[in-house]
Design a protein around this motif. Structure first.
Motif, short mmCIF file in Angstrom:
data_model
loop_
_atom_site.label_atom_id
_atom_site.label_comp_id
_atom_site.label_asym_id
_atom_site.label_seq_id
_atom_site.Cartn_x
_atom_site.Cartn_y
_atom_site.Cartn_z
N ALA A 241 1.34 4.12 -2.76
CA ALA A 241 1.04 5.51 -2.52
C ALA A 241 1.94 6.45 -2.89
O ALA A 241 1.85 7.42 -3.24
CB ALA A 241 0.53 5.55 -0.87
N ALA A 242 3.34 6.16 -2.63
CA ALA A 242 4.27 6.90 -2.81
C ALA A 242 4.49 7.10 -4.30
O ALA A 242 4.47 8.10 -4.64
CB ALA A 242 5.73 5.96 -2.37
N ASN B 198 0.85 -1.05 0.02
CA ASN B 198 0.03 -0.07 -0.09
C ASN B 198 0.92 1.31 -0.10
O ASN B 198 0.89 2.25 -0.99
CB ASN B 198 -1.00 -0.26 1.27
CG ASN B 198 -1.92 1.05 0.79
OD1 ASN B 198 -2.17 1.46 0.23
ND2 ASN B 198 -2.74 0.99 2.35
N LEU B 199 1.86 1.19 0.94
CA LEU B 199 2.84 2.18 0.76
C LEU B 199 3.61 2.61 -0.36
O LEU B 199 3.49 3.47 -0.78
CB LEU B 199 3.97 2.04 2.07
CG LEU B 199 5.04 3.01 2.48
CD1 LEU B 199 4.17 4.15 3.08
CD2 LEU B 199 5.77 2.54 3.47
#
Lengths: 185, 294
Positions: free
Chosen positions: A6-7, A2-3
């Motif tokens: 998102a980045a 997810n991270l």
């Protein structure tokens, strides 16, 4: 996952994290500009002035302290000089007094000695004179006694020339000097 | 065993127990919808054309105003016999004037450029420090007594690339301007080539030096911005972000003390150090631009 996703999204989307935002840049310029002017014109000069003033004050007090110290040192040196002078003078005075006293003592001793000797001499002379007079007296008394004794023995008076001769003869044989010596001893 | 050691062991045990309990009770609370970079997003709050107000602008304004107010307040209360705060300010002033500015340029230049370097240092420093005070500027909201309040979060204007970039550009223009004024355009460009380099090599070195000059803008701004951003991100993760992302509540309890330690590290060291580095490098660049040999 997810991270990471998102980045990636953030980089593409330009959330202002990595890509510059013109609005924020303008605001930075404005805010920093005003801050710079306020600090430059108001805050910094006052702080600098206060610091400079303090520094001047410190320098002045150090100077004053140094001057005072120099003066004090000078005074101390002067006093020490005076003190040592005074001490020297005092020593001088004492030494002189001692010398004078010694001289006086010796003088008076010598004087006393002289006087005593004079008196002794006088006494000696008096005694001698007295002795001579006594011997003379004894001699004349012995002469008279001799005349008397001779008259009694011879039953006749001796004429003056006879007397004189006899006495002189008798006395010549006697040593009165020995008597005088005995008396003196 | 000493008393303090007993207390320490007790606290450690309680902490471990808490971690285990959190794992058991909330072990799989499930992931929440949380996007870390949302904390650093800049939604427009007030539309003002190119001067839109957003979170970064708010932080900029707060720190700008605080810088001015604090310094002017202190400057107005300067006394001959300083108290502790004044002594601290004087030490700070001395560091800015003597170490950062005078240490890197001649006295004439230092007198001229000290306000700029000092303002840079203080402005960045205040920005960095303000950034560690939680303010209600978060992306989400919570409700207390019917009031919808934004979540408290930490954010710093310097953790946004735009702010350090502008400051770096200011520094770049300042030292280029000073260099050209001191040596002329040709002289300044020539002075970029180190002494002793001649021939074809000089051209190559010149291009390199020109590039390195431009890279200074990037390095100056990215150093500050990345340091602040990394600090904020790691505190955010340690203080609960990671627990929400991974959906493991227990890890949050475990990481919180590390978060507090990192927070103290950031506030106590990094915030000041980065401001100091930025100001010192600026002074070095400005001093170097007018120096005889490069």
């Amino acid at each position: 996952m997810n991270l990471l996703f998102a980045a990636e999204e953030a980089e593409e989307g330009g959330s202002g994290l990595v890509s510059p935002v013109i609005g924020v840049m303008l605001w930075t310029l404005i805010v920093f500009g005003i801050t710079l002017i306020v600090l430059w014109k108001v805050a910094f000069p006052r702080i600098a002035e206060a610091l400079d003033k303090r520094q001047r004050m410190i320098e002045e007090s150090i100077d004053t302290a140094e001057k005072t110290k120099r003066e004090a040192d000078e005074l101390l040196r002067e006093y020490r000089e005076r003190l040592s002078d005074a001490r020297g003078q005092a020593d001088d005075i004492v030494a002189r007094a001692r010398r004078t006293a010694d001289a006086h003592e010796q003088e008076s001793q010598a004087e006393a000695r002289t006087k005593r000797e004079e008196m002794m001499d006088q006494t000696r002379r008096d005694i001698e004179a007295e002795t001579r007079r006594a011997i003379q007296q004894i001699r004349s008394e012995v002469a008279d006694l001799t005349v008397l004794a001779t008259e009694k023995v011879t039953r006749k008076s001796l004429d003056s020339s006879d007397q004189k001769r006899l006495v002189d003869e008798a006395l010549a044989e006697l040593d009165f000097a020995a008597l005088a010596n005995e008396e003196r001893r | 065993m000493s008393q303090s050691r007993k207390i320490l062991l007790g606290a450690g045990g309680a902490y471990l127990l808490l971690v285990v309990l959190a794992f058991i009770l909330f072990g799989s609370a499930g992931r929440q919808d949380f996007v870390p970079q949302e904390e650093f997003e800049l939604p427009t709050w007030i539309e003002l054309g190119p001067l839109d107000i957003n979170k970064a602008v708010l932080y900029l304004l707060i720190s700008g105003i605080l810088t001015c107010v604090t310094m002017v307040y202190i400057a107005k209360r300067m006394e001959a016999k300083p108290n502790r705060i004044q002594t601290a300010v004087e030490v700070l002033y001395g560091v800015m004037r003597d170490n950062i500015t005078r240490g890197n340029m001649n006295d004439k230049m230092a007198a001229k450029w000290f306000p700029f370097i000092g303002a840079l240092f203080l402005f960045i420093w205040f920005n960095n420090l303000i950034g560690f005070i939680p303010l209600p500027t978060g992306h989400h909201h919570f409700t207390v007594l019917g009031l919808e309040i934004p979540t408290f979060g930490i954010y710093a204007a310097t953790a946004n690339v735009s702010v350090p970039l502008v400051l770096s550009l200011l520094v770049f223009f300042s030292y280029t301007f000073e260099g050209i004024r001191a040596k002329g355009v040709g002289g300044y460009l020539k002075s970029l080539i180190p002494a002793g380099v001649t021939g074809a090599m000089a051209g190559f070195i010149f291009v390199l030096e020109l590039l390195s000059n431009i890279m200074r803008i990037v390095s100056l701004s990215v150093r500050l911005f990345a340091n602040m951003l990394a600090g904020h991100l790691i505190i955010l993760f340690m203080a609960g972000g990671l627990a929400i992302l991974l959906g493991i509540a227990g890890i949050g309890v475990f990481l919180l003390p590390i978060g507090i330690a990192l927070y103290l590290f950031e506030v106590g060291l990094v915030a000041t150090l980065q401001a100091f580095i930025f100001a010192t490098l600026s002074a070095i660049y400005i001093g170097g631009a007018v120096a005889e040999s490069h």
